[in-house]
Design a protein around this motif. Structure first.
Motif, PDB file in Angstrom:
ATOM      1  N   GLN A 118       0.821  -1.210   0.000  1.00 31.27           N
ATOM      2  CA  GLN A 118       0.000   0.000   0.000  1.00 31.27           C
ATOM      3  C   GLN A 118       0.858   1.264   0.000  1.00 31.27           C
ATOM      4  OE1 GLN A 118      -2.348  -0.621   3.501  1.00 31.27           O
ATOM      5  NE2 GLN A 118      -3.710  -2.121   2.529  1.00 31.27           N
ATOM      6  N   LEU A 119       1.911   1.267   0.836  1.00 27.67           N
ATOM      7  CA  LEU A 119       2.788   2.439   0.905  1.00 27.67           C
ATOM      8  C   LEU A 119       3.518   2.681  -0.408  1.00 27.67           C
ATOM      9  CD1 LEU A 119       4.328   1.974   4.469  1.00 27.67           C
ATOM     10  CD2 LEU A 119       2.681   3.720   3.763  1.00 27.67           C
ATOM     11  N   GLN A 120       3.991   1.594  -1.019  1.00 31.82           N
ATOM     12  CA  GLN A 120       4.668   1.728  -2.311  1.00 31.82           C
ATOM     13  C   GLN A 120       3.725   2.333  -3.346  1.00 31.82           C
ATOM     14  OE1 GLN A 120       5.654  -2.595  -2.312  1.00 31.82           O
ATOM     15  NE2 GLN A 120       7.609  -1.913  -3.154  1.00 31.82           N
ATOM     16  N   ALA A 121       2.547   1.738  -3.453  1.00 34.93           N
ATOM     17  CA  ALA A 121       1.594   2.186  -4.462  1.00 34.93           C
ATOM     18  C   ALA A 121       1.124   3.609  -4.193  1.00 34.93           C
ATOM     19  CB  ALA A 121       0.407   1.234  -4.505  1.00 34.93           C
ATOM     20  N   GLN A 122       0.896   3.926  -2.914  1.00 40.08           N
ATOM     21  CA  GLN A 122       0.435   5.265  -2.574  1.00 40.08           C
ATOM     22  C   GLN A 122       1.454   6.321  -2.972  1.00 40.08           C
ATOM     23  OE1 GLN A 122      -2.725   5.697  -1.240  1.00 40.08           O
ATOM     24  NE2 GLN A 122      -2.357   7.832  -1.816  1.00 40.08           N
ATOM     25  N   ALA A 123       2.726   6.036  -2.725  1.00 38.75           N
ATOM     26  CA  ALA A 123       3.775   6.987  -3.098  1.00 38.75           C
ATOM     27  C   ALA A 123       3.796   7.210  -4.607  1.00 38.75           C
ATOM     28  CB  ALA A 123       5.127   6.477  -2.616  1.00 38.75           C
ATOM     29  N   LEU A 124       3.693   6.118  -5.368  1.00 42.55           N
ATOM     30  CA  LEU A 124       3.725   6.231  -6.828  1.00 42.55           C
ATOM     31  C   LEU A 124       2.488   6.952  -7.352  1.00 42.55           C
ATOM     32  CD1 LEU A 124       5.178   5.560  -9.458  1.00 42.55           C
ATOM     33  CD2 LEU A 124       4.043   3.330  -9.447  1.00 42.55           C
ATOM     34  N   VAL A 125       1.320   6.587  -6.841  1.00 42.17           N
ATOM     35  CA  VAL A 125       0.073   7.215  -7.290  1.00 42.17           C
ATOM     36  C   VAL A 125       0.078   8.712  -6.991  1.00 42.17           C
ATOM     37  CG1 VAL A 125      -2.396   7.378  -6.759  1.00 42.17           C
ATOM     38  CG2 VAL A 125      -1.366   5.155  -7.222  1.00 42.17           C
ATOM     39  N   GLU A 126       0.479   9.073  -5.782  1.00 42.26           N
ATOM     40  CA  GLU A 126       0.497  10.489  -5.419  1.00 42.26           C
ATOM     41  C   GLU A 126       1.471  11.282  -6.286  1.00 42.26           C
ATOM     42  OE1 GLU A 126       1.298  10.585  -1.254  1.00 42.26           O
ATOM     43  OE2 GLU A 126      -0.751   9.986  -0.692  1.00 42.26           O
ATOM     44  N   LYS A 127       2.613  10.696  -6.588  1.00 43.16           N
ATOM     45  CA  LYS A 127       3.588  11.364  -7.449  1.00 43.16           C
ATOM     46  C   LYS A 127       3.007  11.587  -8.843  1.00 43.16           C
ATOM     47  CE  LYS A 127       7.569  12.662  -9.272  1.00 43.16           C
ATOM     48  NZ  LYS A 127       7.964  14.100  -9.166  1.00 43.16           N
ATOM     49  N   LEU A 128       2.395  10.569  -9.410  1.00 47.87           N
ATOM     50  CA  LEU A 128       1.849  10.693 -10.758  1.00 47.87           C
ATOM     51  C   LEU A 128       0.670  11.657 -10.794  1.00 47.87           C
ATOM     52  CD1 LEU A 128       2.027   6.978 -11.988  1.00 47.87           C
ATOM     53  CD2 LEU A 128       3.603   8.848 -12.480  1.00 47.87           C
ATOM     54  N   GLN A 129      -0.177  11.595  -9.787  1.00 49.58           N
ATOM     55  CA  GLN A 129      -1.312  12.519  -9.744  1.00 49.58           C
ATOM     56  C   GLN A 129      -0.847  13.967  -9.605  1.00 49.58           C
ATOM     57  OE1 GLN A 129      -3.636  10.827  -6.543  1.00 49.58           O
ATOM     58  NE2 GLN A 129      -4.877   9.589  -7.943  1.00 49.58           N
ATOM     59  N   ALA A 130       0.187  14.195  -8.805  1.00 50.88           N
ATOM     60  CA  ALA A 130       0.731  15.545  -8.647  1.00 50.88           C
ATOM     61  C   ALA A 130       1.313  16.059  -9.957  1.00 50.88           C
ATOM     62  CB  ALA A 130       1.801  15.556  -7.554  1.00 50.88           C
ATOM     63  N   ASP A 131       1.855  15.137 -10.762  1.00 52.47           N
ATOM     64  CA  ASP A 131       2.463  15.519 -12.038  1.00 52.47           C
ATOM     65  C   ASP A 131       1.484  15.456 -13.204  1.00 52.47           C
ATOM     66  OD1 ASP A 131       4.813  15.809 -10.652  1.00 52.47           O
ATOM     67  OD2 ASP A 131       5.697  13.912 -11.321  1.00 52.47           O
ATOM     68  N   GLY A 132       0.230  15.062 -12.919  1.00 47.20           N
ATOM     69  CA  GLY A 132      -0.757  14.947 -13.976  1.00 47.20           C
ATOM     70  C   GLY A 132      -0.450  13.822 -14.952  1.00 47.20           C
ATOM     71  N   LYS A 133       0.086  12.733 -14.438  1.00 48.69           N
ATOM     72  CA  LYS A 133       0.513  11.609 -15.291  1.00 48.69           C
ATOM     73  C   LYS A 133      -0.287  10.345 -14.959  1.00 48.69           C
ATOM     74  CE  LYS A 133       4.239  13.786 -16.981  1.00 48.69           C
ATOM     75  NZ  LYS A 133       4.461  14.052 -18.420  1.00 48.69           N
ATOM     76  N   LEU A 179       2.833 -11.997  -2.752  1.00 42.66           N
ATOM     77  CA  LEU A 179       1.389 -11.958  -2.982  1.00 42.66           C
ATOM     78  C   LEU A 179       0.742 -10.876  -2.120  1.00 42.66           C
ATOM     79  CD1 LEU A 179       0.630 -15.800  -3.056  1.00 42.66           C
ATOM     80  CD2 LEU A 179       1.134 -14.288  -4.981  1.00 42.66           C
ATOM     81  N   LEU A 180       1.252 -10.705  -0.902  1.00 46.26           N
ATOM     82  CA  LEU A 180       0.711  -9.680  -0.016  1.00 46.26           C
ATOM     83  C   LEU A 180       1.099  -8.279  -0.491  1.00 46.26           C
ATOM     84  CD1 LEU A 180       1.351 -11.398   3.429  1.00 46.26           C
ATOM     85  CD2 LEU A 180      -0.826 -11.167   2.234  1.00 46.26           C
ATOM     86  N   PHE A 181       2.356  -8.105  -0.939  1.00 49.97           N
ATOM     87  CA  PHE A 181       2.761  -6.808  -1.496  1.00 49.97           C
ATOM     88  C   PHE A 181       1.846  -6.441  -2.669  1.00 49.97           C
ATOM     89  CE2 PHE A 181       7.360  -8.294  -0.474  1.00 49.97           C
ATOM     90  CZ  PHE A 181       7.215  -7.940   0.855  1.00 49.97           C
ATOM     91  N   LYS A 182       1.648  -7.414  -3.539  1.00 53.54           N
ATOM     92  CA  LYS A 182       0.829  -7.215  -4.736  1.00 53.54           C
ATOM     93  C   LYS A 182      -0.609  -6.864  -4.365  1.00 53.54           C
ATOM     94  CE  LYS A 182      -0.521  -9.846  -8.896  1.00 53.54           C
ATOM     95  NZ  LYS A 182      -0.305 -11.138  -9.600  1.00 53.54           N
ATOM     96  N   LYS A 183      -1.162  -7.585  -3.395  1.00 52.56           N
ATOM     97  CA  LYS A 183      -2.540  -7.326  -2.948  1.00 52.56           C
ATOM     98  C   LYS A 183      -2.671  -5.908  -2.408  1.00 52.56           C
ATOM     99  CE  LYS A 183      -6.103  -9.298   0.117  1.00 52.56           C
ATOM    100  NZ  LYS A 183      -6.337  -8.165   1.030  1.00 52.56           N
ATOM    101  N   GLU A 200      -4.820  -2.705  -4.080  1.00 51.52           N
ATOM    102  CA  GLU A 200      -5.878  -2.019  -3.343  1.00 51.52           C
ATOM    103  C   GLU A 200      -5.824  -0.513  -3.574  1.00 51.52           C
ATOM    104  OE1 GLU A 200      -5.339  -3.212   0.678  1.00 51.52           O
ATOM    105  OE2 GLU A 200      -6.160  -5.236   0.382  1.00 51.52           O
ATOM    106  N   VAL A 201      -4.608   0.014  -3.721  1.00 53.72           N
ATOM    107  CA  VAL A 201      -4.428   1.449  -3.947  1.00 53.72           C
ATOM    108  C   VAL A 201      -4.542   1.780  -5.437  1.00 53.72           C
ATOM    109  CG1 VAL A 201      -2.807   3.372  -3.762  1.00 53.72           C
ATOM    110  CG2 VAL A 201      -3.007   1.713  -1.893  1.00 53.72           C
TER     111      VAL A 201
END
Length: 367
Positions: free
Chosen positions: A151-166, A186-190, A194-195
């Motif tokens: 979740q933390l990995q995905a959240q960081a990536l999503v927030e970065k892309l959203q901030a950059d409009g990507k 499997l848990l990392f992926k799940k 989710e994010v």
């Protein structure tokens, strides 16, 4: 007839004797044979040599804590080098050498179930370490909150892309997942899905990397760059080894600017890449308390002590006493407050990070 009755009686007596002997020699599942806890043998089985943390952190931290708690205890150590069959053989060897406890970090979570079963049949308790063994024959499980990692990995990536409009429309991200035989992957992926699935970010393609093999990961990313080109706006990588492989592919293809790539484990090379601006973030998991807790549980089990778990995890229909440690996202701005503060790479952590990255360290106030 008399002879026949005598033979029958003799045979019956022999069967009873054999049955009694079998009962006498049998080991009750889950109860360890008698060992002297002051000189016990503790088996530590780690999964691979690709991930630097196992040899550089997990083993030495576990060994140091074991020596502190039980100076007379002997550590039996083996690394499976990414081979489930080899890990099975290593476990069998340790059982034959009379270990009192097995601490098992499985290369293949399902295949390692037979190790746990064999250990229990011999009365040897098993601690599932870092990765969960797909077995009910476990005494403890100690790891991190692995869904939270994703979740933390995905959240960081999503927030970065959203901030950059990507990351939307025909642009999006790649997901470079871990090994399909590793329960943690499997848990990392799940957690990541989710994010990502709720974010509106486009998922172009994803890949489950066999054996966490960075060469296979790099080949796959290279193929995706050929297919999608500059439509790739970011890459989720399940750990720092895979993140390094993804970044190598981006550089080899002259992708500029580099796309944000996230990983986890806070490996030295990853932290250096973060400070240099090549990797966007990682997730810091404090391995020392994990390894030390495993050693403490192992020593307790040699004394037939059963510390209470902080929580339980369900696996194969059983509730396993468990300890799940917290995790922390790391970017360039908090390297000093996390891995440096905790001396994650030892007393010379700063020099380990900064010797070849002096300007990057100075920029972020490290050193």
């Amino acid at each position: 007839m008399k002879i026949a009755r005598i033979l029958a009686a003799t045979a019956s007596a022999l069967l009873v004797a054999v049955a009694l002997a079998a009962c006498t020699n049998a080991v009750t599942p889950g109860s360890a044979p008698s060992h002297d806890p002051k000189t016990a043998k503790i088996g530590l089985l780690l999964p691979d040599s690709v991930t630097a943390r196992y040899e550089n952190a997990d083993k030495p931290y576990f060994e140091a804590e074991l020596k502190s708690l039980c100076p007379g205890c002997k550590l039996l150590y083996a690394n499976a080098d990414g081979d489930a069959s080899k890990q099975q053989q290593q476990a069998e060897s340790m059982l034959a050498q009379g270990v009192s406890v097995l601490v098992l970090d499985p290369f293949d979570s399902k295949a390692a179930a037979s190790i746990a079963s064999d250990a229990q049949a011999n009365g040897i308790p098993v601690i599932s370490y870092d990765r969960l063994v797909a077995s009910k024959h476990l005494d403890y499980y100690i790891s991190f909150d692995n869904e939270k990692v994703g979740q933390l990995q995905a959240q960081a990536l999503v927030e970065k892309l959203q901030a950059d409009g990507k990351g939307t429309g025909d642009h999006g991200i790649l997901m470079l997942n871990g090994s399909p035989t590793d329960n943690n992957a499997l848990l990392f992926k799940k957690g990541a899905h989710e994010v990502i699935d709720e974010s509106g970010i486009t998922l172009l393609a994803e890949y489950d990397t066999p054996g966490w093999d960075p060469a296979k990961a790099q080949d796959w990313v290279t193929g995706q760059i050929t297919q999608y080109g500059n439509r790739i706006d970011g890459i989720y990588a399940a750990n720092d080894v895979l993140a390094g492989a993804a970044i190598a592919s981006l550089k080899a293809a002259d992708v500029s600017p580099l796309r944000p790539v996230v990983g986890q484990d806070a490996e030295l090379a990853a932290v250096q890449r973060i400070l240099a601006g090549d990797q966007y973030m990682t997730v810091y998991k404090a391995i020392q308390p994990e390894a030390e807790k495993a050693a403490q549980l192992a020593v307790a089990l040699t004394k037939s002590e059963r510390p209470r778990g902080a929580t339980t995890v369900r696996v194969a229909g059983a509730s396993i006493p468990s300890f799940l440690l917290p995790v922390t996202p790391v970017r360039a701005s908090n390297v000093e407050a996390t891995v440096v503060k905790d001396e994650f790479y030892g007393p010379s952590t700063v020099s380990e990070i900064c010797t070849d990255y002096k300007s990057a360290c100075a920029k972020h106030g490290i050193g």
